[in-house]
Design a protein around this motif. Structure first.
Motif, PDB file in Angstrom:
ATOM      1  N   ARG A 310     -17.449  23.446  16.479  1.00  0.00           N
ATOM      2  CA  ARG A 310     -18.425  24.519  16.643  1.00  0.00           C
ATOM      3  C   ARG A 310     -18.903  25.045  15.292  1.00  0.00           C
ATOM      4  O   ARG A 310     -19.839  25.843  15.235  1.00  0.00           O
ATOM      5  CB  ARG A 310     -17.815  25.674  17.440  1.00  0.00           C
ATOM      6  CG  ARG A 310     -17.404  25.306  18.863  1.00  0.00           C
ATOM      7  CD  ARG A 310     -16.811  26.508  19.581  1.00  0.00           C
ATOM      8  NE  ARG A 310     -16.370  26.202  20.926  1.00  0.00           N
ATOM      9  CZ  ARG A 310     -15.168  26.473  21.412  1.00  0.00           C
ATOM     10  NH1 ARG A 310     -14.270  27.073  20.650  1.00  0.00           N
ATOM     11  NH2 ARG A 310     -14.858  26.165  22.654  1.00  0.00           N
ATOM     12  N   ASP A 311     -18.254  24.616  14.223  1.00  0.00           N
ATOM     13  CA  ASP A 311     -18.583  25.070  12.876  1.00  0.00           C
ATOM     14  C   ASP A 311     -20.076  24.863  12.598  1.00  0.00           C
ATOM     15  O   ASP A 311     -20.629  23.780  12.807  1.00  0.00           O
ATOM     16  CB  ASP A 311     -17.743  24.275  11.866  1.00  0.00           C
ATOM     17  CG  ASP A 311     -17.913  24.753  10.441  1.00  0.00           C
ATOM     18  OD1 ASP A 311     -18.988  24.515   9.863  1.00  0.00           O
ATOM     19  OD2 ASP A 311     -16.960  25.358   9.914  1.00  0.00           O
ATOM     20  N   GLU A 312     -20.728  25.904  12.101  1.00  0.00           N
ATOM     21  CA  GLU A 312     -22.177  25.850  11.890  1.00  0.00           C
ATOM     22  C   GLU A 312     -22.572  24.776  10.890  1.00  0.00           C
ATOM     23  O   GLU A 312     -23.590  24.097  11.057  1.00  0.00           O
ATOM     24  CB  GLU A 312     -22.679  27.224  11.421  1.00  0.00           C
ATOM     25  CG  GLU A 312     -24.187  27.327  11.364  1.00  0.00           C
ATOM     26  CD  GLU A 312     -24.673  28.739  11.095  1.00  0.00           C
ATOM     27  OE1 GLU A 312     -25.803  28.894  10.595  1.00  0.00           O
ATOM     28  OE2 GLU A 312     -23.917  29.691  11.382  1.00  0.00           O
ATOM     29  N   ARG A 313     -21.779  24.597   9.845  1.00  0.00           N
ATOM     30  CA  ARG A 313     -22.100  23.578   8.848  1.00  0.00           C
ATOM     31  C   ARG A 313     -21.954  22.173   9.440  1.00  0.00           C
ATOM     32  O   ARG A 313     -22.780  21.283   9.177  1.00  0.00           O
ATOM     33  CB  ARG A 313     -21.203  23.727   7.608  1.00  0.00           C
ATOM     34  CG  ARG A 313     -21.418  22.651   6.537  1.00  0.00           C
ATOM     35  CD  ARG A 313     -22.865  22.570   6.077  1.00  0.00           C
ATOM     36  NE  ARG A 313     -23.104  21.423   5.204  1.00  0.00           N
ATOM     37  CZ  ARG A 313     -24.285  20.848   5.043  1.00  0.00           C
ATOM     38  NH1 ARG A 313     -25.355  21.288   5.698  1.00  0.00           N
ATOM     39  NH2 ARG A 313     -24.408  19.822   4.239  1.00  0.00           N
ATOM     40  N   LEU A 314     -20.935  21.953  10.259  1.00  0.00           N
ATOM     41  CA  LEU A 314     -20.777  20.650  10.898  1.00  0.00           C
ATOM     42  C   LEU A 314     -21.935  20.366  11.847  1.00  0.00           C
ATOM     43  O   LEU A 314     -22.434  19.232  11.922  1.00  0.00           O
ATOM     44  CB  LEU A 314     -19.441  20.590  11.652  1.00  0.00           C
ATOM     45  CG  LEU A 314     -18.176  20.535  10.783  1.00  0.00           C
ATOM     46  CD1 LEU A 314     -16.928  20.617  11.645  1.00  0.00           C
ATOM     47  CD2 LEU A 314     -18.152  19.268   9.925  1.00  0.00           C
ATOM     48  N   GLN A 315     -22.386  21.386  12.565  1.00  0.00           N
ATOM     49  CA  GLN A 315     -23.537  21.218  13.441  1.00  0.00           C
ATOM     50  C   GLN A 315     -24.801  20.898  12.623  1.00  0.00           C
ATOM     51  O   GLN A 315     -25.638  20.083  13.035  1.00  0.00           O
ATOM     52  CB  GLN A 315     -23.754  22.493  14.257  1.00  0.00           C
ATOM     53  CG  GLN A 315     -22.692  22.737  15.319  1.00  0.00           C
ATOM     54  CD  GLN A 315     -22.877  21.866  16.541  1.00  0.00           C
ATOM     55  OE1 GLN A 315     -23.991  21.615  16.984  1.00  0.00           O
ATOM     56  NE2 GLN A 315     -21.771  21.390  17.102  1.00  0.00           N
ATOM     57  N   GLN A 316     -24.916  21.533  11.462  1.00  0.00           N
ATOM     58  CA  GLN A 316     -26.067  21.279  10.584  1.00  0.00           C
ATOM     59  C   GLN A 316     -26.041  19.845  10.076  1.00  0.00           C
ATOM     60  O   GLN A 316     -27.079  19.161  10.063  1.00  0.00           O
ATOM     61  CB  GLN A 316     -26.020  22.267   9.412  1.00  0.00           C
ATOM     62  CG  GLN A 316     -27.213  22.201   8.484  1.00  0.00           C
ATOM     63  CD  GLN A 316     -27.085  23.204   7.335  1.00  0.00           C
ATOM     64  OE1 GLN A 316     -26.007  23.719   7.043  1.00  0.00           O
ATOM     65  NE2 GLN A 316     -28.204  23.490   6.696  1.00  0.00           N
ATOM     66  N   ILE A 317     -24.892  19.362   9.662  1.00  0.00           N
ATOM     67  CA  ILE A 317     -24.758  17.975   9.200  1.00  0.00           C
ATOM     68  C   ILE A 317     -25.115  17.011  10.329  1.00  0.00           C
ATOM     69  O   ILE A 317     -25.797  16.002  10.115  1.00  0.00           O
ATOM     70  CB  ILE A 317     -23.319  17.706   8.702  1.00  0.00           C
ATOM     71  CG1 ILE A 317     -23.021  18.526   7.441  1.00  0.00           C
ATOM     72  CG2 ILE A 317     -23.099  16.215   8.443  1.00  0.00           C
ATOM     73  CD1 ILE A 317     -21.560  18.503   7.043  1.00  0.00           C
ATOM     74  N   ALA A 318     -24.650  17.332  11.537  1.00  0.00           N
ATOM     75  CA  ALA A 318     -24.896  16.451  12.681  1.00  0.00           C
ATOM     76  C   ALA A 318     -26.388  16.246  12.906  1.00  0.00           C
ATOM     77  O   ALA A 318     -26.840  15.126  13.195  1.00  0.00           O
ATOM     78  CB  ALA A 318     -24.241  17.031  13.934  1.00  0.00           C
TER      79      ALA A 318
END
Length: 369
Positions: A310-318
């Motif tokens: 759910r981490d915002e940065r991980l979602q951004q990378i995705a």
């Protein structure tokens, strides 16, 4: 005077020692002492392979959450039936796999022993080549929308694919190609993108409605005829896309696959972006179906990964590096960040997949010798 100066120097040295011990030493120890990571074992669809190998994803999972992911690539449909007792999680690419899996582990879901959340979404799209796309735009099958992306009426597309006899490429305005008009998919019995296109196919045969079990049974012969006309089919969405790119228009004129794959490919080949975009196009079926990516957590370690994703940065990378639209509320995906044209900000023309029992019946019928 000398004694006073010596005392001041001693106090400065003492203060420095205290600073080192209190402030710097813990950081130094943390840096030189290997952190113990929790290993999360998981079955994962092949389309998420590059995301999980992304060095920044690996680092963030380790540094922020103390996790490392050890995974095996397993097709989404296979995940629904395979023995999962030795893994912490499963990460298929559609809700049908989730529904099938839940039906087999209902008690664990009801008790909270198994939990899930949709992490990513990606629509099923068509990929094709510039000469072919232009010819089909001229014929009115493909339509360039005012916003710059290209669509195809799914009902009309399926009508062409089920017509007897099938129209030749020449009859739909593409003189360069040999044989009959076709859309190539991965094997729906083994791979999720193929399975989802067949689910969309079944909906269109059911009059553009979500295919009931009765409607699915009625249209199984038409689905089987299309399946048998395909010949050899790739077992993986990723492999199909690689074949599409590497072999060109003659071997793979049009394929059905995930939107995310072209975005990811372009991000990984920035130096070739202009050349790729001048040759390859995304066509959005209207309606299409969502490929949702629910992470199914079976253990505490699996639930830790679920929380971490759910981490915002991980979602951004995705989104920015792998083309996955977020499955979480409150996170938006801006196509302008990608510096790509022909990608809509939102996918609004979507139809749900048939229920799991219909998908299972379809797969059993397709697998028959």
């Amino acid at each position: 005077m000398n004694n006073r100066l010596a005392l001041v120097r001693s106090l400065i040295v003492l203060a420095f020692v205290v600073f080192v011990l209190v402030v710097l030493l813990p950081t130094i120890i943390q840096q030189v002492t290997p952190r113990t990571l929790t290993t999360v074992t998981c079955f994962v669809g092949s389309e998420k392979d590059d995301f999980l190998k992304n060095p920044e994803v690996v680092r963030l999972l380790a540094d922020r959450y103390g996790l490392e992911v050890s995974y095996s690539r397993v097709g989404s449909i296979e995940q629904a039936f395979i023995d999962s007792s030795q893994v912490d999680c499963l990460w298929p690419s559609n809700t049908s796999a989730l529904e099938i899996y839940r039906s087999q582990h209902q008690q664990d879901f009801d008790s909270g022993g198994i939990s899930y959340e949709t992490i990513f979404n990606s629509p099923i799209v068509l990929f094709s080549w510039t000469p072919l796309v232009q010819a089909l735009v001229d014929q009115g099958l493909f339509v360039v929308q005012p916003e710059g992306y290209t669509t195809v009426d799914t009902t009309r597309l399926i009508e062409l694919l089920t017509r007897t006899p099938k129209p030749t490429w020449a009859e739909v305005g593409v003189d360069e190609l040999f044989g009959s008009f076709n859309v190539i998919t991965s094997d729906p019995a083994r791979s999720n993108s193929g399975n989802m296109f067949y689910g969309l196919f079944a909906n269109m045969l059911a009059g553009g409605q979500v295919a009931s079990l009765e409607a699915m049974r009625e249209n199984l012969p038409a689905l089987r005829a299309y399946y048998e006309s395909q010949g050899y089919m790739e077992e993986s969405s990723g492999i199909l896309f690689e074949r599409f790119v590497n072999t060109g228009m003659g071997a793979h004129p049009i394929i059905a696959n995930y939107e995310s794959l072209l975005i990811e490919f372009i991000v990984q080949h920035r130096e070739q972006m202009d050349a790729v975009l001048s040759q390859i196009h995304i066509i959005y079926p209207t309606p299409t179906v969502w490929s949702s990516h629910p992470l199914i957590a079976r253990t505490d370690a699996g639930r830790k990964l679920l929380e971490a994703l759910r981490d915002e940065r991980l979602q951004q990378i995705a989104w920015e590096q792998h083309g996955f639209r977020s499955g979480l509320l409150g996170i938006e995906n801006d196509p302008s960040i990608l510096s790509l044209t022909g990608i809509p900000a939102e996918i609004t023309s979507v139809i749900p997949l048939p229920r799991a029992e219909g998908i299972i019946e379809m797969l059993d019928f397709l697998r028959q010798p």
